[in-house]
Design a protein around this motif. Structure first.
Motif, PDB file in Angstrom:
ATOM      1  N   ASP A  58      41.528  39.049  36.760  1.00 40.42           N
ATOM      2  CA  ASP A  58      41.747  39.233  38.190  1.00 40.42           C
ATOM      3  C   ASP A  58      41.170  38.036  38.953  1.00 40.42           C
ATOM      4  N   LYS A  59      42.007  37.371  39.746  1.00 37.51           N
ATOM      5  CA  LYS A  59      41.586  36.147  40.432  1.00 37.51           C
ATOM      6  C   LYS A  59      40.504  36.407  41.465  1.00 37.51           C
ATOM      7  N   ASN A  60      40.618  37.503  42.195  1.00 35.14           N
ATOM      8  CA  ASN A  60      39.628  37.794  43.232  1.00 35.14           C
ATOM      9  C   ASN A  60      38.259  38.102  42.627  1.00 35.14           C
ATOM     10  N   VAL A  61      38.254  38.878  41.550  1.00 37.07           N
ATOM     11  CA  VAL A  61      36.990  39.182  40.881  1.00 37.07           C
ATOM     12  C   VAL A  61      36.399  37.911  40.275  1.00 37.07           C
ATOM     13  N   PHE A  62      37.253  37.134  39.631  1.00 36.73           N
ATOM     14  CA  PHE A  62      36.782  35.882  39.039  1.00 36.73           C
ATOM     15  C   PHE A  62      36.174  34.974  40.099  1.00 36.73           C
ATOM     16  N   ASP A  63      36.765  34.885  41.275  1.00 32.65           N
ATOM     17  CA  ASP A  63      36.251  34.028  42.338  1.00 32.65           C
ATOM     18  C   ASP A  63      34.826  34.428  42.711  1.00 32.65           C
ATOM     19  N   ARG A  64      34.549  35.727  42.750  1.00 32.73           N
ATOM     20  CA  ARG A  64      33.204  36.202  43.112  1.00 32.73           C
ATOM     21  C   ARG A  64      32.212  36.005  41.962  1.00 32.73           C
ATOM     22  N   VAL A  65      32.660  36.257  40.743  1.00 34.89           N
ATOM     23  CA  VAL A  65      31.780  36.083  39.580  1.00 34.89           C
ATOM     24  C   VAL A  65      31.410  34.616  39.414  1.00 34.89           C
TER      25      VAL A  65
END
Length: 573
Positions: free
Chosen positions: A41-48
């Protein structure tokens, strides 16, 4: 996917050693690592990715002025990444905060689970071999962490003998039955330094889809090296904040004084220590910042409060927030690293300043590792962890209630008796503020000085300990003969002490006092950072005067070595 295919994908995690036994550096591992087989997931990856890189940015920004008091930073504010300074690092290189966080993240991905034993193994690899270090060496380690890792090594040796396991296989122990028998809580009692918090973020990032376990494991991650209930609860709370950030809650939600009440089920209805609840209630919301008591100190409560103050006072800017954390002074890299974990999860990778995010050491490694955290976190199974450590699935109250309470519940401890320090109540404020210990100094060769673990003599090789102050994030019993900083042994704590010492060497040296005082040369700085080049900066231009001062410094260092060797031998008797 077959097990053999999965193993091939993770060879960069499972065996980070060359055939000759040396550790692989981060750039070498970058060449070996591969992305997960499925998209994340791109959004989750961006935060991680933002959280892990935010930690590294904060660490790197603070590294050059680590130990410097706030009064120095008033005149020399940090505004950008820079080289040199305390450790002589290159621009973008990080210290122990990021190294330990990467060790923890690597363990979660390698095991696809929360396995404290493997976490300790990787911390040990960093300590002994420079695993995940930006320089290839462990140049910066807190005394509590060091003692815990020595204790872990001792337990490995004992365990290998009891269970007839070759010692060279102990780092690769994976049998659940054996792991349940190994006590991974290697911390002494009363240890509540910020070393547990500085490395935390991989845990909530990996388990955020299961908030109860993310919070539980956040606390458990502290116990390996920092066993006080205050440290455990501070990590539980900060872990919960990062979970909430990944789930999309905004800054105001995170900093709400009712955050614990609104998320009480995440904490399994277990109360937080009063000193942590005081922070939940908003003790960090002070417009005056440093002037109103916000401190970037090593006691975990001070560090947590400082990081949240920087977030609250600079809600719309990662850059302003992280620089505010650094410019509080003292434990600059750790305060900023703690801030960066949460702020990075809020703003995401694309919310971090581009001028910094692209030059951090190991940036590509952190990016790929972040993808694996998202990938494996989505596939985590509770059943496997229950098989390894069933006690982690039950209430942590039994553990935390047995820990000695080191501070009154209704107040923050005074700086010189906080549970994170080894200093007695008679220690000076200056010593309490600056107490530190490291594996080596940044500009001096490693001097062999004896050191022993607190519980038992360690069977492993002795560790050199130079002349530096003890890590504020550490705790040592006050009666430990090795606990006094080297400069304290010689009566060289403050700038005034150094000025007096300088005058005593030669009447002509009185002319140099103003240069030393202007540059805030205290005992720590004198014994660890003074060189021919810095003496020129202080106004000492005559070569013979430089050599005399440096020779006298070497004499002091030799005396400290002799005292420590004598004391450590007495400790063994």
């Amino acid at each position: 996917m077959s097990k053999s295919s999965q193993k091939r994908e993770r060879t960069w995690l499972l065996n980070p050693f060359h055939s000759n036994g040396t550790i692989k550096r981060v750039p070498e591992l970058e060449d070996e690592m591969v992305d997960p087989p499925e998209m994340v997931d791109k959004n989750v990856f961006d935060r991680v990715f933002g959280s892990l890189l935010g930690l590294a940015i904060g660490d790197a920004l603070g590294a050059s002025v680590e130990f410097r008091p706030q009064r120095f930073l008033v005149e020399n504010r940090v505004t950008d990444l820079q080289s040199g300074g305390t450790w002589g690092l290159n621009r973008g290189e990080f210290t122990d905060d990021t190294s330990m966080a990467l060790c923890l993240a690597n363990s979660l991905v390698a095991c696809r689970d929360f396995i404290p034993y493997d976490q300790l193994v990787r911390y040990k690899w960093w300590f002994r071999n420079g695993y995940m270090s930006s320089t290839g060496n462990c140049f910066d380690i807190g005394k509590a962490t060091k003692k815990s890792l020595l204790e872990f090594e001792y337990r490995q040796v004992t365990f290998s003998k009891e269970h007839r396991i070759p010692i060279d296989q102990m780092d690769y122990l994976h049998d659940p039955k054996l792991l349940r028998l190994f006590d991974v809580d290697c911390s002494e009692q009363g240890v509540a330094g910020n070393g547990a918090l500085m490395r935390l973020c991989p845990v909530p990032l990996f388990f955020y889809r299961n908030p109860k376990y993310a919070v539980r494991f956040s606390g458990a991650s502290a116990r390996t090296t920092h066993g006080d209930r205050i440290a455990i609860d501070a990590c539980r709370y900060y872990g919960a904040l990062m979970v909430a950030a990944l789930l999309g809650e905004n800054i105001d939600d995170l900093l709400d004084s009712n955050f614990y009440v609104k998320h009480q089920n995440w904490f399994n209805n277990e109360p937080l220590h009063d000193s942590v609840m005081n922070i939940v209630g908003g003790s960090f919301k002070k417009r005056g910042g440093y002037a109103e008591g916000i401190r970037g100190k090593g006691f975990i409560i001070h560090a947590l409060e400082a990081a949240l103050w920087a977030l609250w006072a600079n809600k719309d800017s990662f850059e302003r927030g992280v620089l505010a954390a650094v410019n509080l002074g003292d434990d600059t890299d750790t305060t900023a690293a703690i801030y960066g974990q949460l702020a990075g999860a809020i703003y995401g990778f694309h919310g971090l300043p581009k001028k910094w995010r692209d030059i951090i050491y190991g940036r590509n490694y952190i990016e790929c590792l972040s993808r694996w955290i998202v990938h494996d976190g989505e596939r985590w199974s509770l059943e496997k962890t229950q098989g390894y450590f069933p006690d982690l699935m039950t209430s942590s109250k039994q553990h935390t209630d047995t820990i000695i309470r080191t501070v009154p519940e209704d107040q923050t401890p005074p700086e010189d008796v906080s549970s994170s320090r080894s200093l007695s109540k008679y220690s000076s404020d200056k010593t309490a503020e600056n107490s530190r210990s490291y594996h080596r100094t940044p500009s001096e060769p490693l001097h062999s000085t004896a050191f022993s673990a607190n519980r038992k003599p360690s069977p492993t090789s002795e560790i050199g300990k130079p002349y530096t102050r003890f890590h504020d994030r550490d705790y040592t019993p006050a009666n430990d003969p090795s606990s006094m900083p080297g400069y304290s042994m010689e009566g060289l704590e403050t700038c005034e002490d150094v000025s007096k010492w300088l005058r005593s060497l030669d009447k002509a040296f009185a002319n140099y006092v103003s240069g030393f005082e202007t540059n805030l040369v205290d005992g720590f700085w004198l014994l660890n950072h003074v060189t021919n080049e810095s003496l020129l900066k202080y106004g000492v231009k005559k070569r013979e005067h430089q050599e005399k001062i440096l020779n006298e410094i070497r004499k002091i260092q030799h005396r400290i070595d002799e005292k420590r060797f004598k004391n450590s031998n007495q400790t063994r008797l």
